[in-house]
Design a protein around this motif. Sequence first.
Motif, PDB file in Angstrom:
ATOM      1  N   ALA A 264      35.604  39.764  44.700  1.00 55.81           N
ATOM      2  CA  ALA A 264      35.571  38.177  44.602  1.00 55.81           C
ATOM      3  C   ALA A 264      34.938  38.866  43.093  1.00 55.81           C
ATOM      4  O   ALA A 264      35.227  37.623  42.299  1.00 55.81           O
ATOM      5  CB  ALA A 264      34.427  37.997  45.363  1.00 55.81           C
ATOM      6  N   ALA A 265      34.865  39.635  42.557  1.00 53.44           N
ATOM      7  CA  ALA A 265      34.140  40.059  41.594  1.00 53.44           C
ATOM      8  C   ALA A 265      35.727  40.686  40.545  1.00 53.44           C
ATOM      9  O   ALA A 265      35.522  41.082  39.088  1.00 53.44           O
ATOM     10  CB  ALA A 265      32.882  41.458  41.842  1.00 53.44           C
ATOM     11  N   GLY A 266      36.331  40.683  41.249  1.00 53.45           N
ATOM     12  CA  GLY A 266      37.726  41.584  40.531  1.00 53.45           C
ATOM     13  C   GLY A 266      38.315  43.113  40.056  1.00 53.45           C
ATOM     14  O   GLY A 266      38.493  43.002  39.000  1.00 53.45           O
ATOM     15  N   HIS A 267      37.032  43.480  40.881  1.00 58.92           N
ATOM     16  CA  HIS A 267      37.067  44.878  40.662  1.00 58.92           C
ATOM     17  C   HIS A 267      38.518  46.183  41.759  1.00 58.92           C
ATOM     18  O   HIS A 267      37.783  46.312  42.591  1.00 58.92           O
ATOM     19  CB  HIS A 267      36.145  45.551  41.429  1.00 58.92           C
ATOM     20  CG  HIS A 267      34.658  45.193  40.296  1.00 58.92           C
ATOM     21  ND1 HIS A 267      34.691  45.381  39.102  1.00 58.92           N
ATOM     22  CD2 HIS A 267      33.616  43.956  40.599  1.00 58.92           C
ATOM     23  CE1 HIS A 267      33.046  44.737  38.379  1.00 58.92           C
ATOM     24  NE2 HIS A 267      33.213  44.329  39.428  1.00 58.92           N
ATOM     25  N   CYS A 268      39.695  45.489  41.284  1.00 59.63           N
ATOM     26  CA  CYS A 268      40.871  46.173  42.022  1.00 59.63           C
ATOM     27  C   CYS A 268      40.545  47.363  42.203  1.00 59.63           C
ATOM     28  O   CYS A 268      40.800  48.005  43.317  1.00 59.63           O
ATOM     29  CB  CYS A 268      41.912  46.144  41.037  1.00 59.63           C
ATOM     30  SG  CYS A 268      43.330  45.865  42.188  1.00 59.63           S
TER      31      CYS A 268
ATOM     32  N   SER B 207      41.673  34.784  44.452  1.00 66.23           N
ATOM     33  CA  SER B 207      40.697  35.408  43.249  1.00 66.23           C
ATOM     34  C   SER B 207      41.788  35.038  41.503  1.00 66.23           C
ATOM     35  O   SER B 207      42.327  34.344  42.070  1.00 66.23           O
ATOM     36  CB  SER B 207      40.836  36.371  43.288  1.00 66.23           C
ATOM     37  OG  SER B 207      40.507  37.133  41.949  1.00 66.23           O
ATOM     38  N   GLU B 208      40.562  34.634  40.749  1.00 70.24           N
ATOM     39  CA  GLU B 208      40.920  34.388  39.589  1.00 70.24           C
ATOM     40  C   GLU B 208      41.806  35.561  39.291  1.00 70.24           C
ATOM     41  O   GLU B 208      41.657  35.332  38.093  1.00 70.24           O
ATOM     42  CB  GLU B 208      40.042  33.766  39.096  1.00 70.24           C
ATOM     43  CG  GLU B 208      39.363  32.061  39.576  1.00 70.24           C
ATOM     44  CD  GLU B 208      38.280  31.679  38.570  1.00 70.24           C
ATOM     45  OE1 GLU B 208      38.187  32.142  37.540  1.00 70.24           O
ATOM     46  OE2 GLU B 208      37.605  30.544  39.288  1.00 70.24           O
ATOM     47  N   HIS B 209      41.858  36.657  39.534  1.00 72.06           N
ATOM     48  CA  HIS B 209      41.204  38.163  39.042  1.00 72.06           C
ATOM     49  C   HIS B 209      42.545  38.568  39.302  1.00 72.06           C
ATOM     50  O   HIS B 209      43.209  38.860  40.761  1.00 72.06           O
ATOM     51  CB  HIS B 209      40.618  39.029  39.151  1.00 72.06           C
ATOM     52  CG  HIS B 209      39.114  38.463  39.123  1.00 72.06           C
ATOM     53  ND1 HIS B 209      38.645  38.993  38.043  1.00 72.06           N
ATOM     54  CD2 HIS B 209      38.812  38.347  39.493  1.00 72.06           C
ATOM     55  CE1 HIS B 209      37.543  38.871  38.161  1.00 72.06           C
ATOM     56  NE2 HIS B 209      37.433  37.757  39.109  1.00 72.06           N
TER      57      HIS B 209
END
Length: 79
Positions: A15-19, A49-51
């Motif tokens: 969710a936070a974009g930490h691939c 996700s927006e990432h």
Amino acid sequence: MGGDGDGSLVHWAAAAGHCELIRKLVQKGAVPSEKDTSHRSVLDIARASEHEDVQTWGQRYGNLTGGSETPLSFKLDDA
């Protein structure tokens, strides 16, 4: 995620974009098919996700495994 801590660390990372964190957690045994309390898997969160890098990971990982999400098959994605 809804910000209410309803999933595991790998759900939060998606969710936070930490691939890169997602990759490391899955390699250490996190299960992307595990659902959070909102009934979303890590792949569900990644795809929504927006990432962009997380979306790409979700798409590649889901396509590679055909929905059979295991740490072994994820390692194939990194190859």
